[in-house]
Design a protein around this motif. Sequence first.
Motif, PDB file in Angstrom:
ATOM      1  N   PHE A   5       0.811  -1.101   0.017  1.00 36.48           N
ATOM      2  CA  PHE A   5       0.051  -0.019   0.163  1.00 36.48           C
ATOM      3  C   PHE A   5       0.969   1.424   0.046  1.00 36.48           C
ATOM      4  CE2 PHE A   5      -3.269   2.997   0.656  1.00 36.48           C
ATOM      5  CZ  PHE A   5      -4.272   2.389   0.314  1.00 36.48           C
ATOM      6  N   ILE A   6       0.736   2.038  -1.287  1.00 35.42           N
ATOM      7  CA  ILE A   6       1.707   3.190  -1.273  1.00 35.42           C
ATOM      8  C   ILE A   6       0.697   4.590  -1.028  1.00 35.42           C
ATOM      9  CG2 ILE A   6       3.319   4.347  -2.660  1.00 35.42           C
ATOM     10  CD1 ILE A   6       3.977   1.298  -1.919  1.00 35.42           C
ATOM     11  N   GLY A   7       1.200   5.128  -0.132  1.00 35.84           N
ATOM     12  CA  GLY A   7       0.331   6.547   0.020  1.00 35.84           C
ATOM     13  C   GLY A   7      -0.564   6.495   1.232  1.00 35.84           C
ATOM     14  N   LEU A   8      -0.362   6.854   2.642  1.00 35.08           N
ATOM     15  CA  LEU A   8      -0.783   6.675   3.610  1.00 35.08           C
ATOM     16  C   LEU A   8      -1.494   8.033   4.483  1.00 35.08           C
ATOM     17  CD1 LEU A   8       1.679   4.149   5.323  1.00 35.08           C
ATOM     18  CD2 LEU A   8      -0.625   3.713   4.282  1.00 35.08           C
ATOM     19  N   GLY A   9      -2.242   8.794   3.246  1.00 40.66           N
ATOM     20  CA  GLY A   9      -2.590  10.177   3.893  1.00 40.66           C
ATOM     21  C   GLY A   9      -4.044  10.113   4.616  1.00 40.66           C
ATOM     22  N   ASN A  10      -4.670  10.735   4.491  1.00 41.20           N
ATOM     23  CA  ASN A  10      -6.091  10.833   5.190  1.00 41.20           C
ATOM     24  C   ASN A  10      -6.950   9.811   4.784  1.00 41.20           C
ATOM     25  OD1 ASN A  10      -5.349  13.223   6.640  1.00 41.20           O
ATOM     26  ND2 ASN A  10      -6.385  14.766   5.206  1.00 41.20           N
ATOM     27  N   MET A  11      -6.610   9.276   3.523  1.00 40.35           N
ATOM     28  CA  MET A  11      -7.450   8.189   3.137  1.00 40.35           C
ATOM     29  C   MET A  11      -6.791   6.953   3.107  1.00 40.35           C
ATOM     30  SD  MET A  11     -10.306   9.757   2.047  1.00 40.35           S
ATOM     31  CE  MET A  11     -11.249   8.540   0.986  1.00 40.35           C
ATOM     32  N   GLY A  12      -5.494   6.926   2.676  1.00 37.12           N
ATOM     33  CA  GLY A  12      -4.838   5.668   2.582  1.00 37.12           C
ATOM     34  C   GLY A  12      -4.611   5.130   3.940  1.00 37.12           C
ATOM     35  N   GLY A  14      -6.416   4.864   6.594  1.00 37.06           N
ATOM     36  CA  GLY A  14      -7.416   3.898   7.016  1.00 37.06           C
ATOM     37  C   GLY A  14      -7.980   2.794   6.080  1.00 37.06           C
ATOM     38  N   MET A  15      -7.520   3.095   4.799  1.00 32.30           N
ATOM     39  CA  MET A  15      -7.811   1.777   4.102  1.00 32.30           C
ATOM     40  C   MET A  15      -6.633   0.833   4.182  1.00 32.30           C
ATOM     41  SD  MET A  15      -8.197   4.457   0.542  1.00 32.30           S
ATOM     42  CE  MET A  15      -8.261   3.006  -0.612  1.00 32.30           C
ATOM     43  N   ALA A  16      -5.587   1.235   4.404  1.00 37.44           N
ATOM     44  CA  ALA A  16      -4.638   0.142   4.549  1.00 37.44           C
ATOM     45  C   ALA A  16      -4.946  -0.588   5.916  1.00 37.44           C
ATOM     46  CB  ALA A  16      -3.131   0.596   4.726  1.00 37.44           C
ATOM     47  N   ALA A  17      -5.504   0.282   7.038  1.00 36.46           N
ATOM     48  CA  ALA A  17      -5.690  -0.673   8.080  1.00 36.46           C
ATOM     49  C   ALA A  17      -6.840  -1.705   8.337  1.00 36.46           C
ATOM     50  CB  ALA A  17      -6.086   0.508   9.392  1.00 36.46           C
ATOM     51  N   ASN A  18      -7.767  -1.285   7.307  1.00 37.98           N
ATOM     52  CA  ASN A  18      -8.919  -2.361   6.875  1.00 37.98           C
ATOM     53  C   ASN A  18      -8.483  -3.336   6.129  1.00 37.98           C
ATOM     54  OD1 ASN A  18     -11.322  -0.918   8.245  1.00 37.98           O
ATOM     55  ND2 ASN A  18     -11.134   0.664   6.586  1.00 37.98           N
ATOM     56  N   LEU A  19      -7.401  -3.415   5.396  1.00 36.40           N
ATOM     57  CA  LEU A  19      -6.782  -4.622   4.593  1.00 36.40           C
ATOM     58  C   LEU A  19      -6.183  -5.393   5.699  1.00 36.40           C
ATOM     59  CD1 LEU A  19      -5.411  -2.957   1.375  1.00 36.40           C
ATOM     60  CD2 LEU A  19      -7.256  -4.466   1.538  1.00 36.40           C
ATOM     61  N   VAL A  20      -5.620  -4.710   6.774  1.00 39.75           N
ATOM     62  CA  VAL A  20      -4.969  -5.498   7.952  1.00 39.75           C
ATOM     63  C   VAL A  20      -6.082  -6.212   8.597  1.00 39.75           C
ATOM     64  CG1 VAL A  20      -3.604  -5.446   9.939  1.00 39.75           C
ATOM     65  CG2 VAL A  20      -2.805  -4.317   8.045  1.00 39.75           C
ATOM     66  N   ARG A  21      -7.159  -5.799   8.807  1.00 39.94           N
ATOM     67  CA  ARG A  21      -8.249  -6.220   9.693  1.00 39.94           C
ATOM     68  C   ARG A  21      -8.725  -7.454   9.001  1.00 39.94           C
ATOM     69  NH1 ARG A  21      -9.609  -0.535  10.250  1.00 39.94           N
ATOM     70  NH2 ARG A  21      -8.668   0.243  12.354  1.00 39.94           N
ATOM     71  N   ALA A  22      -8.626  -7.359   7.730  1.00 40.00           N
ATOM     72  CA  ALA A  22      -9.351  -8.520   6.829  1.00 40.00           C
ATOM     73  C   ALA A  22      -8.544  -9.376   6.711  1.00 40.00           C
ATOM     74  CB  ALA A  22      -9.779  -8.072   5.308  1.00 40.00           C
ATOM     75  N   GLY A  23      -7.238  -9.451   7.402  1.00 42.54           N
ATOM     76  CA  GLY A  23      -6.240 -10.716   7.341  1.00 42.54           C
ATOM     77  C   GLY A  23      -5.377 -10.555   6.351  1.00 42.54           C
ATOM     78  N   ALA A  35       2.977   9.077   9.192  1.00 42.09           N
ATOM     79  CA  ALA A  35       1.927   8.176   8.381  1.00 42.09           C
ATOM     80  C   ALA A  35       2.580   6.846   8.682  1.00 42.09           C
ATOM     81  CB  ALA A  35       1.844   8.581   7.126  1.00 42.09           C
ATOM     82  N   LEU A  36       3.733   6.561   8.693  1.00 40.44           N
ATOM     83  CA  LEU A  36       4.322   5.111   8.691  1.00 40.44           C
ATOM     84  C   LEU A  36       4.300   4.753  10.105  1.00 40.44           C
ATOM     85  CD1 LEU A  36       7.663   5.344   6.402  1.00 40.44           C
ATOM     86  CD2 LEU A  36       5.616   4.093   5.787  1.00 40.44           C
ATOM     87  N   SER A  37       4.518   5.719  11.092  1.00 41.92           N
ATOM     88  CA  SER A  37       4.224   5.018  12.451  1.00 41.92           C
ATOM     89  C   SER A  37       2.883   4.787  12.611  1.00 41.92           C
ATOM     90  CB  SER A  37       4.650   6.295  13.354  1.00 41.92           C
ATOM     91  OG  SER A  37       4.598   5.945  14.852  1.00 41.92           O
ATOM     92  N   ALA A  40       2.233   1.431  11.149  1.00 47.66           N
ATOM     93  CA  ALA A  40       2.825   0.356  11.935  1.00 47.66           C
ATOM     94  C   ALA A  40       1.857  -0.084  13.222  1.00 47.66           C
ATOM     95  CB  ALA A  40       4.303   0.829  12.379  1.00 47.66           C
ATOM     96  N   GLU A  41       1.357   1.070  13.747  1.00 50.34           N
ATOM     97  CA  GLU A  41       0.510   0.636  14.879  1.00 50.34           C
ATOM     98  C   GLU A  41      -0.800   0.052  14.558  1.00 50.34           C
ATOM     99  OE1 GLU A  41      -0.580   4.568  16.481  1.00 50.34           O
ATOM    100  OE2 GLU A  41       1.327   5.077  17.121  1.00 50.34           O
ATOM    101  N   ASN A  42      -1.374   0.165  13.107  1.00 49.31           N
ATOM    102  CA  ASN A  42      -2.530  -0.566  12.755  1.00 49.31           C
ATOM    103  C   ASN A  42      -2.030  -1.821  12.247  1.00 49.31           C
ATOM    104  OD1 ASN A  42      -4.158   1.424  13.337  1.00 49.31           O
ATOM    105  ND2 ASN A  42      -3.714   2.728  11.712  1.00 49.31           N
ATOM    106  N   GLY A  43      -0.850  -2.233  12.342  1.00 50.98           N
ATOM    107  CA  GLY A  43      -0.360  -3.762  11.822  1.00 50.98           C
ATOM    108  C   GLY A  43       0.172  -3.982  10.529  1.00 50.98           C
TER     109      GLY A  43
END
Length: 289
Positions: A5-12, A14-23, A35-37, A40-43
């Motif tokens: 996942f490239i680009g972890l701004g206001n949108m990215g 949360g999107m990346a975190a939801n992919l982690v939650r999906a396994g 943003a990287l920190s 990392a907290e989101n997995g």
Amino acid sequence: MKIAFIGLGNMGGGMAANLVRAGHEVHAFDLSPEALSKAAENGCATHSAVPDAVAGADAVVTMLPNGGIVKAVYTADVIGKAPAGALFIDCSTIDLATAREVTQAAIDAGYDMVDAPVSGGIAAANGGTLTFMVGGSEAAFDKARPVLEPMAKAVIRAGDSGAGQVAKMCNNMLLAIHMIGTCEALALADKAGLDPQTFYEISSKSTGYCWSLNDYTPAPGVGAASPADNGYAGGFASALMLKDLRLAMGGAETAGASVPLGEHAAKIYEAFVEAGNGGKDFGAIFTTL
């Protein structure tokens, strides 16, 4: 699935975190250490360079600010660096020509790629309730759907390459027009002696019904909760709305389409942003009335 996942701004973010939650195993990159920190907290596993993030990935998802950056990232750091056969999904909102150019470059190099801009804003990105408008072949769309679904309430194939960008620019032009009209109606009601909340109760159940009124009311203390109730902080920045309107105007010129209300909306948001309001939610147009 291993997803870069490239680009972890206001949108990215949360999107990346939801992919982690999906396994999924998510490998993230952003230029911002903060943003990287948070990723990392989101997995997410985090990386200091794009090629490191895409190495070994089954899919690469990008959420980037503009077409120039999208082109640079894909041509320099993704195409040829990601494994053969990886799927590319660009969720950025960019111009149609660049979207098609980058997709064709990916296809020529042996990858599948779709453009998949989103609607829904920061709350939907965090909540996994975005709408994805996807452009690409049916085969690429079928591969992209399971990647997008953990972040979505709807994943819709708009057509072939670039169709997602067309859908996004048309949708957000309509949203800007609706928002300006909603602001004008609420201000007129108030100045003509009608309580704005009463107007909301009437119009939200009448032919004035629209998302900007019913679900994102731009007048503070009226109707649905929105950034208007927080000093127009957060939400969808006016500068981003102006960006989308400019993309729509460029698309209209290329297509030979007449969009007089879209042109007027673009001028209104241009003046608003140039006055120093680019960071305020786009519903803050209400404050000018």
